[in-house]
Design an enzyme around this catalytic site. Sequence first.
Site, PDB file in Angstrom:
ATOM      1  N   TYR A 120       9.892  46.822 -13.833  1.00 35.45           N
ATOM      2  CA  TYR A 120       9.529  45.898 -14.905  1.00 35.45           C
ATOM      3  C   TYR A 120       8.682  46.578 -15.986  1.00 35.45           C
ATOM      4  O   TYR A 120       7.880  45.954 -16.657  1.00 35.45           O
ATOM      5  CB  TYR A 120       8.791  44.670 -14.336  1.00 35.45           C
ATOM      6  N   LYS A 167      12.407  50.465  -0.270  1.00 33.28           N
ATOM      7  CA  LYS A 167      13.764  51.004  -0.154  1.00 33.28           C
ATOM      8  C   LYS A 167      13.656  52.521  -0.323  1.00 33.28           C
ATOM      9  O   LYS A 167      14.300  53.149  -1.169  1.00 33.28           O
ATOM     10  CB  LYS A 167      14.640  50.338  -1.238  1.00 33.28           C
ATOM     11  N   ASP A 199      16.478  45.178   1.673  1.00 37.66           N
ATOM     12  CA  ASP A 199      17.749  44.443   1.741  1.00 37.66           C
ATOM     13  C   ASP A 199      17.913  43.753   3.102  1.00 37.66           C
ATOM     14  O   ASP A 199      18.218  42.572   3.184  1.00 37.66           O
ATOM     15  CB  ASP A 199      18.948  45.344   1.397  1.00 37.66           C
ATOM     16  N   ASP A 223       9.602  39.662  -6.648  1.00 34.35           N
ATOM     17  CA  ASP A 223      10.162  38.593  -7.471  1.00 34.35           C
ATOM     18  C   ASP A 223      11.342  37.947  -6.746  1.00 34.35           C
ATOM     19  O   ASP A 223      11.422  36.729  -6.590  1.00 34.35           O
ATOM     20  CB  ASP A 223      10.611  39.195  -8.819  1.00 34.35           C
ATOM     21  N   ASP A 227      11.648  34.182  -4.518  1.00 34.25           N
ATOM     22  CA  ASP A 227      12.607  33.133  -4.886  1.00 34.25           C
ATOM     23  C   ASP A 227      13.537  32.817  -3.719  1.00 34.25           C
ATOM     24  O   ASP A 227      13.872  31.657  -3.460  1.00 34.25           O
ATOM     25  CB  ASP A 227      13.460  33.562  -6.096  1.00 34.25           C
TER      26      ASP A 227
HETATM   27 MG    MG Z   1      11.198  35.081 -10.866  1.00 30.80          MG
END
Ligand code: MG
Length: 326
Positions: A120, A167, A199, A223, A227
């Site tokens: 990000y 990872k 994963d 993130d 979710d």
């Molecule tokens: Mg989000």
Amino acid sequence: MTHEIAVIPGDGIGQEVTPAAVEVLDALQVDFEFVEGEAGDAVAERTGEALPEETRALAADADATLFGAAGETAADVILPLRSIVGSFANVRPARSYPGLDAIQPETDIVFIRENTEGVYTGIESEITDGVRTLTRVVTEEASRDIAEFGFEYARKNDFDDVTIAHKANVMRQTDGLFLDVAEEVGDSFGMEYDTALMDALAMHLVQRPEEYGVVICPNLAGDMLSDLSAGIVGGLGLLPSANVGEANALFEPVHGSAPDIAGQGIANPAAMILSAAMLLDHLEYGEEADRLRTAVEDVLAEGPRTPDLGGDAGTEDVTTAVIDRL
Ligand code: MG
Ligand code: NAI
């Protein structure tokens, strides 16, 4: 002592759930002074600025900020806001609540997400037609900060299970560093922990979330995994978050502006109200925070509920019910 709280509702349902949280804080009679600022698509359309200078200043000067959600300009709003409050840690609890029809009713996980770097960074470029790159930045310092925050959080909040998500088998340099540093921190805390490839972790979080407590994650993984966990506990309408810095902090629901339901008065205010509870904790109103969480839990269990949770109540009905229980 009066605390100044910057309130930035933003776009879509941010305009509906943010006033709900302010109403609830008012009902708790804490010594807060609210100052409201604009941000998001609507103000960008009007002025060309998604995060106007006045709003930046409000967030910088306030003791804490409550942020609703932005729409398409989200990255231009929330990334700078997180940086203005100096946030390095994004705390995202994903809990299931009694009485709700969750896919996984035994979930109590707190994602501790690195909040400043990873993928990000915004360092992207078009090298040539049809070829674009992104620079993923991982530093020892930010990795150490988030790992220390995560282990400290687990210790303080009595979580037995700590997992470091990574990872490193593929991103050997970047996640290799993240993993090495986080393990070193875990060892220095003398605490037990597991490491997990992110994963496979995504699958295990769905299948047996009860085995996880605190999950320390790189930025993008945090993130996405939070979710994903919203999905197993009943939806994004339930997940609050805190963006914590050394001297300041910003509190926001995990969800976005939800244009599909915006303007209908049916957004679930729980995520935003629970974010306000995290703000209360942060400003050392622990007792009020607990009262507020209990009130929300009671309303979630007994109703009224918004449509995302199978009910037919509106945002205002739920907010009033929470206030009644306070
Ligand atoms: Mg989000
Ligand atoms: P979203 O979180 O806005 O919505 C995803 C789904 O969850 C939608 O079906 C929505 O109706 C539902 N939902 C979310 N919050 C809810 C609530 N409180 N009550 C009931 N249902 C709820 O994510 P989406 O659709 O990916 O993005 C919509 C917009 O929000 C985009 O423009 C995106 O850029 C922005 N966004 C902003 C964020 C922020 O400001 N921090 C975070 C995520 C997205």
